[in-house]
Design an enzyme around this catalytic site. Structure first.
Site, short mmCIF file in Angstrom:
data_model
loop_
_atom_site.label_atom_id
_atom_site.label_comp_id
_atom_site.label_asym_id
_atom_site.label_seq_id
_atom_site.Cartn_x
_atom_site.Cartn_y
_atom_site.Cartn_z
N GLY A 46 0.81 -1.07 -0.04
CA GLY A 46 -0.01 0.09 -0.05
C GLY A 46 0.91 1.29 0.26
O GLY A 46 1.99 1.23 0.53
N GLN A 51 3.01 10.04 1.27
CA GLN A 51 4.34 9.29 1.19
C GLN A 51 5.12 9.39 -0.01
O GLN A 51 6.56 9.05 0.15
CB GLN A 51 4.16 7.75 1.24
N CYS A 97 5.76 -0.23 7.24
CA CYS A 97 5.59 0.90 6.40
C CYS A 97 6.55 1.40 5.63
O CYS A 97 7.84 1.42 6.40
CB CYS A 97 5.07 2.06 7.49
N LEU A 98 6.40 1.70 4.52
CA LEU A 98 7.55 1.92 3.48
C LEU A 98 8.26 3.28 3.94
O LEU A 98 9.31 3.62 3.91
CB LEU A 98 7.03 2.32 2.13
N HIS A 139 -4.65 1.33 7.34
CA HIS A 139 -3.41 1.92 7.43
C HIS A 139 -3.14 2.92 6.55
O HIS A 139 -2.39 3.82 6.99
CB HIS A 139 -2.23 0.70 7.28
N GLU A 140 -3.39 2.60 5.25
CA GLU A 140 -3.47 3.85 4.30
C GLU A 140 -4.07 5.00 4.45
O GLU A 140 -3.89 6.26 4.22
CB GLU A 140 -3.28 3.05 2.75
N HIS A 143 -2.95 7.45 6.79
CA HIS A 143 -1.76 8.28 6.34
C HIS A 143 -2.51 9.50 5.78
O HIS A 143 -1.84 10.55 5.99
CB HIS A 143 -1.11 7.63 5.07
#
Length: 179
Positions: A46, A51, A97-98, A139-140, A143
């Site tokens: 994701g 990000q 997480c990236l 999660h996304e 963000h």
């Protein structure tokens, strides 16, 4: 398609509340494609627009981001996603997480969610998600509100994780200096 720059914690763009997107057009679709390419290159499942430095309510995801069998992938593009229902049942999931590379922690999330969004073609959609897809969506979407998964951890667990992230970055930097 292009690979976009990935912003990492503690960059302030990750803490900004994102603005709604007005319309889905060719420019936005190019951006969605670039986001998806970036997510796959960085081995994520994701990716949210902040990000990659864009404070718009946009996410891409794939709950089966296979490298070996690209035909098995299930990419999704969500513009202005909104959780409109959450189950009472909760589950624990070991999230990463990236924007916090090489770090993971157990996070409690709703087992199921219903999400309203606009798709790649500008059509309104709804999805009832469970399992990994529900986790990724929560999660996304977090963000997009400036919330990171570490915000769901106790202060002690968050501090430990951030110390490990700092050490990871120091080790990575040392490795670059040796080359």
């Amino acid at each position: 398609m292009a690979v976009l720059k990935l912003y990492e914690y503690p960059d302030e763009v990750l803490r900004q509340k994102c603005e709604k997107v007005g319309k889905v057009d060719d420019e936005l679709r190019r951006f969605l494609d670039d986001m998806l390419e970036t997510m796959y290159v960085d081995k994520g499942c994701g990716l949210a627009a902040p990000q990659v430095g864009v404070t718009k309510r946009i996410i891409v995801l794939d709950d089966n981001p296979s490298d070996e069998d690209k035909s098995a992938r299930r990419p999704m593009f969500l513009v202005n996603p909104e959780i409109i229902w959450r189950s009472d049942e909760m589950v624990l999931f070991n999230e990463g997480c990236l924007s916090l590379p090489e770090q993971r922690a157990e996070v409690e999330r709703h087992e199921k969610v219903r999400v309203h969004y606009i798709d790649y073609n500008g059509n309104e959609q709804e999805i009832l998600a469970d399992d990994l897809l529900a986790i990724i969506l929560q999660h996304e979407i977090d963000h997009l509100d400036g919330v990171l998964y570490i915000d769901h951890l106790s202060r002690l667990k968050r501090t430990r994780l951030l110390n490990k992230l700092s050490k990871y970055r120091e080790d990575k930097e040392r490795g670059k200096k040796k080359d």
